[in-house]
Design a protein around this motif. Structure first.
Motif, PDB file in Angstrom:
ATOM      1  N   LEU A  75     -13.157  28.198  18.278  1.00  0.00           N
ATOM      2  CA  LEU A  75     -13.607  29.718  18.326  1.00  0.00           C
ATOM      3  C   LEU A  75     -13.022  30.196  19.760  1.00  0.00           C
ATOM      4  CD1 LEU A  75     -17.029  29.317  16.506  1.00  0.00           C
ATOM      5  CD2 LEU A  75     -14.803  30.218  15.739  1.00  0.00           C
ATOM      6  N   VAL A  76     -13.444  29.592  20.941  1.00  0.00           N
ATOM      7  CA  VAL A  76     -13.259  30.289  22.091  1.00  0.00           C
ATOM      8  C   VAL A  76     -11.838  30.570  22.319  1.00  0.00           C
ATOM      9  CG1 VAL A  76     -13.296  30.055  24.291  1.00  0.00           C
ATOM     10  CG2 VAL A  76     -15.246  29.486  23.152  1.00  0.00           C
ATOM     11  N   ARG A  82     -14.334  31.551   8.104  1.00  0.00           N
ATOM     12  CA  ARG A  82     -15.026  32.810   8.037  1.00  0.00           C
ATOM     13  C   ARG A  82     -15.313  33.358   9.261  1.00  0.00           C
ATOM     14  NH1 ARG A  82     -19.628  32.170   3.712  1.00  0.00           N
ATOM     15  NH2 ARG A  82     -19.703  34.336   4.425  1.00  0.00           N
ATOM     16  N   LEU A  83     -15.852  32.227  10.154  1.00  0.00           N
ATOM     17  CA  LEU A  83     -16.615  32.556  11.368  1.00  0.00           C
ATOM     18  C   LEU A  83     -15.574  33.342  12.376  1.00  0.00           C
ATOM     19  CD1 LEU A  83     -18.777  29.691  11.858  1.00  0.00           C
ATOM     20  CD2 LEU A  83     -19.882  32.041  11.797  1.00  0.00           C
ATOM     21  N   LEU A  84     -14.275  32.810  12.166  1.00  0.00           N
ATOM     22  CA  LEU A  84     -13.306  33.111  13.096  1.00  0.00           C
ATOM     23  C   LEU A  84     -13.090  34.586  12.644  1.00  0.00           C
ATOM     24  CD1 LEU A  84     -11.274  32.664  15.399  1.00  0.00           C
ATOM     25  CD2 LEU A  84      -9.634  31.630  13.658  1.00  0.00           C
ATOM     26  N   GLY A  85     -12.628  34.873  11.206  1.00  0.00           N
ATOM     27  CA  GLY A  85     -12.416  36.205  10.936  1.00  0.00           C
ATOM     28  C   GLY A  85     -13.483  37.173  11.255  1.00  0.00           C
ATOM     29  N   LEU A  86     -14.776  36.744  11.093  1.00  0.00           N
ATOM     30  CA  LEU A  86     -15.717  37.542  11.523  1.00  0.00           C
ATOM     31  C   LEU A  86     -15.874  38.074  12.957  1.00  0.00           C
ATOM     32  CD1 LEU A  86     -19.068  36.349   9.770  1.00  0.00           C
ATOM     33  CD2 LEU A  86     -18.212  38.610   9.594  1.00  0.00           C
ATOM     34  N   LEU A 112     -23.397  31.241   9.805  1.00  0.00           N
ATOM     35  CA  LEU A 112     -23.445  31.605   8.509  1.00  0.00           C
ATOM     36  C   LEU A 112     -24.564  30.603   7.602  1.00  0.00           C
ATOM     37  CD1 LEU A 112     -19.781  31.898   7.719  1.00  0.00           C
ATOM     38  CD2 LEU A 112     -21.435  33.810   7.854  1.00  0.00           C
ATOM     39  N   ASN A 113     -25.050  29.796   8.436  1.00  0.00           N
ATOM     40  CA  ASN A 113     -26.348  28.856   7.500  1.00  0.00           C
ATOM     41  C   ASN A 113     -27.297  28.764   8.802  1.00  0.00           C
ATOM     42  OD1 ASN A 113     -26.134  26.044   8.802  1.00  0.00           O
ATOM     43  ND2 ASN A 113     -24.049  26.440   7.989  1.00  0.00           N
ATOM     44  N   ASP A 114     -28.456  28.159   8.201  1.00  0.00           N
ATOM     45  CA  ASP A 114     -29.361  28.192   8.917  1.00  0.00           C
ATOM     46  C   ASP A 114     -29.539  26.721   9.820  1.00  0.00           C
ATOM     47  OD1 ASP A 114     -30.205  26.332   7.199  1.00  0.00           O
ATOM     48  OD2 ASP A 114     -32.141  27.318   6.591  1.00  0.00           O
ATOM     49  N   SER A 115     -28.515  25.994   9.917  1.00  0.00           N
ATOM     50  CA  SER A 115     -28.495  24.788  10.562  1.00  0.00           C
ATOM     51  C   SER A 115     -27.526  24.707  11.761  1.00  0.00           C
ATOM     52  CB  SER A 115     -27.800  23.600   9.639  1.00  0.00           C
ATOM     53  OG  SER A 115     -26.433  23.737   9.697  1.00  0.00           O
ATOM     54  N   TYR A 116     -27.325  23.748  12.630  1.00  0.00           N
ATOM     55  CA  TYR A 116     -26.499  23.952  13.762  1.00  0.00           C
ATOM     56  C   TYR A 116     -24.992  23.166  13.351  1.00  0.00           C
ATOM     57  CZ  TYR A 116     -30.424  25.669  16.251  1.00  0.00           C
ATOM     58  OH  TYR A 116     -31.593  26.618  16.963  1.00  0.00           O
ATOM     59  N   THR A 117     -24.754  23.026  12.194  1.00  0.00           N
ATOM     60  CA  THR A 117     -23.590  22.471  11.882  1.00  0.00           C
ATOM     61  C   THR A 117     -22.946  23.649  11.003  1.00  0.00           C
ATOM     62  OG1 THR A 117     -24.315  21.664   9.906  1.00  0.00           O
ATOM     63  CG2 THR A 117     -24.400  20.121  11.719  1.00  0.00           C
ATOM     64  N   THR A 118     -21.426  23.301  10.894  1.00  0.00           N
ATOM     65  CA  THR A 118     -20.696  24.177  10.223  1.00  0.00           C
ATOM     66  C   THR A 118     -19.380  23.428   9.413  1.00  0.00           C
ATOM     67  OG1 THR A 118     -19.394  26.144  10.299  1.00  0.00           O
ATOM     68  CG2 THR A 118     -18.876  25.011  12.111  1.00  0.00           C
ATOM     69  N   THR A 119     -18.902  24.136   8.635  1.00  0.00           N
ATOM     70  CA  THR A 119     -17.645  23.438   7.853  1.00  0.00           C
ATOM     71  C   THR A 119     -16.470  24.203   8.140  1.00  0.00           C
ATOM     72  OG1 THR A 119     -17.910  24.690   5.903  1.00  0.00           O
ATOM     73  CG2 THR A 119     -19.565  22.799   5.784  1.00  0.00           C
TER      74      THR A 119
END
Length: 230
Positions: A101-102, A66-70, A53-60
């Protein structure tokens, strides 16, 4: 895949698997579920979708939800796996985020390019080898692409069959890289813009370009295995 019209060329040329993403200028971000659905309706090839969701390799924490929902939406419309790659605050593979996530999605997945930005590459590959359901690691051997990282990547694959099995070489892949990587045991490749006329993401995937790569890869594999070619 950026558009359902990309699917025809991938099919015609003999692609093995498709990756759906958006905003390639940012290194690839998550696409709308509607795009993933449209691509899946056009193909019976395995489809993976990018989780980023962003152009880095980190997430919050908020992004992770949101990633899980997607991811769940992507699987619900036909995707068979996902692709993502996250690093922790020490610039090492973020095993906590990956496992979260996995465990929730429980599908095959690709660790996507973040390995090339990790602080300790040897540690990154050791961590990746322990992650469940991981079947490919997209890497160029360098954050500057395969032009800079080809030799290191080839040597790493040749020295460790586990790396060779997981490695998907991509990020500026050129035809001359292929024989060396195949001889090192690599069998997965991402061809990206090289299958688009002019090497532009604005062009749709062209079947003849895909077929040329398919023939090159098959020939290199046959030669590495000592099988007759031509």
């Amino acid at each position: 895949m950026l558009h359902p019209r990309d699917v025809e060329g991938a099919h015609e040329g003999g692609a093995d698997r498709l990756l759906v993403l958006d905003d390639v200028e940012s290194g690839g971000l998550s696409a709308e579920p509607a795009l993933v659905s449209a691509v899946c309706k056009e193909t019976d090839l395995p489809v993976r979708a990018m989780l980023r969701l962003n152009d880095s390799y980190t997430t919050t924490g908020g992004e992770l939800t949101r990633l899980l929902g997607l991811g769940q939406q992507y699987l619900g419309v036909g995707a068979t796996g996902v692709a993502f790659g996250f690093l922790d605050s020490d610039l090492n593979v973020d095993t906590d985020v990956s496992e979260h996530l996995v465990d929730a999605l429980d599908v095959p997945w690709t660790f996507h390019r973040a390995v090339d930005a990790s602080l300790e590459t040897d540690l990154a590959w050791r961590r990746l080898a322990q992650l469940p359901r991981l079947d490919s690691v997209l890497s160029a051997g360098s954050s500057r692409g395969l032009e800079a990282g080809h030799d290191e990547l080839t040597d790493r694959a040749a020295a460790d069959p586990a790396v060779a099995r997981l490695l998907m070489a991509g990020g500026g892949l050129q035809g001359e890289h292929v024989p060396w990587l195949v001889r090192a045991g690599v069998r997965q490749f991402q061809v990206a813009t090289s299958v688009r006329p002019g090497g532009s993401w604005k062009s749709h995937v062209e079947g003849g370009h895909v077929r040329a790569w398919r023939m090159l890869l098959d020939d290199a594999s046959d030669r590495a295995a000592g099988r007759p070619t031509g």
